[in-house]
Design an enzyme around this catalytic site. Structure first.
Site, PDB file in Angstrom:
ATOM      1  N   GLY A  10      -5.889   0.053 -13.642  1.00 29.48           N
ATOM      2  CA  GLY A  10      -6.353   0.100 -12.433  1.00 29.48           C
ATOM      3  C   GLY A  10      -6.309   1.578 -11.827  1.00 29.48           C
ATOM      4  N   GLY A  13      -7.904   3.026  -8.333  1.00 28.58           N
ATOM      5  CA  GLY A  13      -7.652   2.271  -7.142  1.00 28.58           C
ATOM      6  C   GLY A  13      -6.424   3.270  -6.465  1.00 28.58           C
ATOM      7  CG  ASP A  35     -10.218   0.842 -12.352  1.00 30.17           C
ATOM      8  OD1 ASP A  35      -9.355   1.176 -11.657  1.00 30.17           O
ATOM      9  OD2 ASP A  35     -11.103   0.156 -12.069  1.00 30.17           O
ATOM     10  CB  ILE A  36     -12.458  -3.536 -14.136  1.00 27.60           C
ATOM     11  CG1 ILE A  36     -13.648  -4.493 -14.709  1.00 27.60           C
ATOM     12  CG2 ILE A  36     -12.338  -3.569 -12.719  1.00 27.60           C
ATOM     13  CD1 ILE A  36     -13.124  -5.894 -14.752  1.00 27.60           C
ATOM     14  CG  ASP A  54     -11.476  -7.627 -17.751  1.00 31.72           C
ATOM     15  OD1 ASP A  54     -10.185  -7.535 -17.323  1.00 31.72           O
ATOM     16  OD2 ASP A  54     -12.198  -8.493 -17.158  1.00 31.72           O
ATOM     17  CB  ILE A  55      -6.158  -5.543 -17.775  1.00 32.34           C
ATOM     18  CG1 ILE A  55      -6.291  -6.422 -16.544  1.00 32.34           C
ATOM     19  CG2 ILE A  55      -5.950  -4.115 -17.373  1.00 32.34           C
ATOM     20  CD1 ILE A  55      -5.034  -6.442 -15.877  1.00 32.34           C
ATOM     21  CE1 TYR A 154      -1.370  -7.793  -5.161  1.00 32.00           C
ATOM     22  CE2 TYR A 154      -0.009  -7.903  -3.127  1.00 32.00           C
ATOM     23  CZ  TYR A 154      -0.312  -7.342  -4.477  1.00 32.00           C
ATOM     24  OH  TYR A 154      -0.053  -5.991  -4.385  1.00 32.00           O
ATOM     25  CE  LYS A 158       1.295  -6.703  -7.623  1.00 35.04           C
ATOM     26  NZ  LYS A 158       1.059  -5.703  -8.735  1.00 35.04           N
TER      27      LYS A 158
HETATM   28  N1  SER Z   1      -1.202  -3.864   0.505  1.00 36.11           N
HETATM   29  C1  SER Z   1      -1.027  -5.205  -0.284  1.00 36.11           C
HETATM   30  C2  SER Z   1      -1.776  -6.305   0.436  1.00 36.11           C
HETATM   31  O1  SER Z   1      -1.936  -6.210   1.365  1.00 36.11           O
HETATM   32  C3  SER Z   1       0.326  -5.818  -0.291  1.00 36.11           C
HETATM   33  O2  SER Z   1       1.178  -5.204  -0.946  1.00 36.11           O
HETATM   34  O3  SER Z   1      -2.178  -7.007  -0.379  1.00 36.11           O
END
Ligand code: SER
Length: 344
Positions: A10, A13, A35-36, A54-55, A154, A158
């Site tokens: 990444g 990013g 990174d992609i 790609d990972i 997400y 995580k």
């Molecule tokens: N900044 C992130 C998000 O908004 C939260 O870790 O998805």
């Protein structure tokens, strides 16, 4: 001889933009970046090699393992919370299966090298899920082990990856006949970031993005419709502190770490308070509040503040930027200069 390197996924990013120059400038590390997307040109000179890929491509990762001696992995690649809600299965593939691929790569490297490979993983306030606004308002600074019931894909990804990291570090193949008690695995270290604000980049697809978006829009003289209520409150941190935290955790002596997962934070602000600071710097700023109830719901489920005392105790975490310094010495001057240059 394989070259000793740090692998950053990444890489293109927001965190990658801060971390790559920081590590390269330390001078003791060769950075291999993955990174992609293509890597932004200013980052290129800091990388020993950039691989666009790609990972999820296990062949690509297999080639990397053969080519390099990877001593540390910063696994930053992810699909953030808002974007993940539009395609949760794709997010799961990248956020969980992608992480599994990297964990597997790290274990292979550790076994080949005969010593643990450091695996540094940024988790997030999205790992929390507070049941309602009243609880959020009452909870104050939330500890790592409280309210871990995320409502986003997400967040689920995580928190599960936090567990996967712990599993790979301490219990990997615990029943396998050929597993020796002294077999090496990975040295997994994880921090939970608050919302991050960078002067150099804008986030893509997150839910805490209203903070950075408001500042960057105002600096460019663009109107901004904030998608949360004025009273929406989250913890935040500026990018130099995010880099400081992840590098400090990566380099902390192993014996000092009593936890796998550490909260880190700097300050907690409501959207209205962010606006107040933005208006002081850019009096012409045109900001309206047009809450999106669903994105607001996600913000309401994240803590207003987090307790980072374990990080402070175990590895001396302390942010350099409190809220005044963050705005007055970093965000406002750097962002203003950036757009002045862009329009000059
Ligand atoms: N900044 C992130 C998000 O908004 C939260 O870790 O998805």
């Amino acid at each position: 001889m394989r070259k000793k390197v740090v692998l950053i996924t990444g890489a293109n990013g927001e965190v990658g933009h801060g971390l790559i120059p920081h590590l390269a400038e330390r001078g003791d590390t060769l950075v291999v970046a993955l990174d992609i997307h293509p890597l932004d040109e200013p980052l290129e000179p800091y990388c020993h090699e950039f691989i666009q890929g790609d990972i999820l491509d296990t062949m690509l990762l297999g080639r990397l393992v053969l080519q390099y001696e990877i001593h540390t992995i910063y696994h930053l690649a992810t699909i953030l919370s808002t974007r993940a809600e539009y395609n949760p299965e794709a997010a799961h593939r990248v956020n969980v299966e992608g992480t599994m691929n990297l964990l597997r790569l790290a274990v292979e490297q550790a076994q080949w090298q005969g010593r643990p490979v450091r695996f540094v993983f940024p988790s997030s306030i999205a790992a929390y899920g507070l049941p309602d606004l009243e609880t959020k308002q009452r909870a104050g600074k939330v500890r790592e082990d409280q309210f871990c019931k995320p409502t986003t894909m997400y967040g689920c990804n995580k928190i599960y990856c936090e567990h996967l990291g712990r599993y790979y570090a301490f219990f990997y193949k615990q029943l396998a006949a050929d597993r020796r008690p002294d077999s090496v695995s990975i040295d997994f270290r994880c921090l939970r970031y608050p919302g991050l604000i960078s002067a150099d980049t804008v986030p893509a697809g997150g839910t805490s993005d209203y903070g950075p978006e408001m500042i960057h829009h105002a600096a460019q003289g663009l109107p901004y419709a904030c998608f949360v209520r004025p009273d929406a409150r989250l913890p935040f941190m500026v990018m130099p502190d995010a880099i400081k935290a992840i590098v400090a955790l990566a380099h902390a002596p192993r014996e000092r770490l009593s936890q796998v997962v550490y909260n880190v934070t700097s300050f907690s602000l409501s959207a209205e308070e962010i606006l107040g600071r933005v208006q002081r710097a850019f009096p012409e700023a045109e900001v309206t509040f047009e809450p999106d109830t669903r994105r607001q719901g996600i913000v309401d489920s994240w803590p207003a503040d987090i307790d980072d005392s374990a990080a402070r105790r175990d590895w001396g975490w302390e942010p350099d930027y409190d809220v005044d310094r963050a705005f007055d010495e970093y965000l406002i001057p750097t962002i203003a200069a950036r757009y002045r240059t862009a329009t000059a």
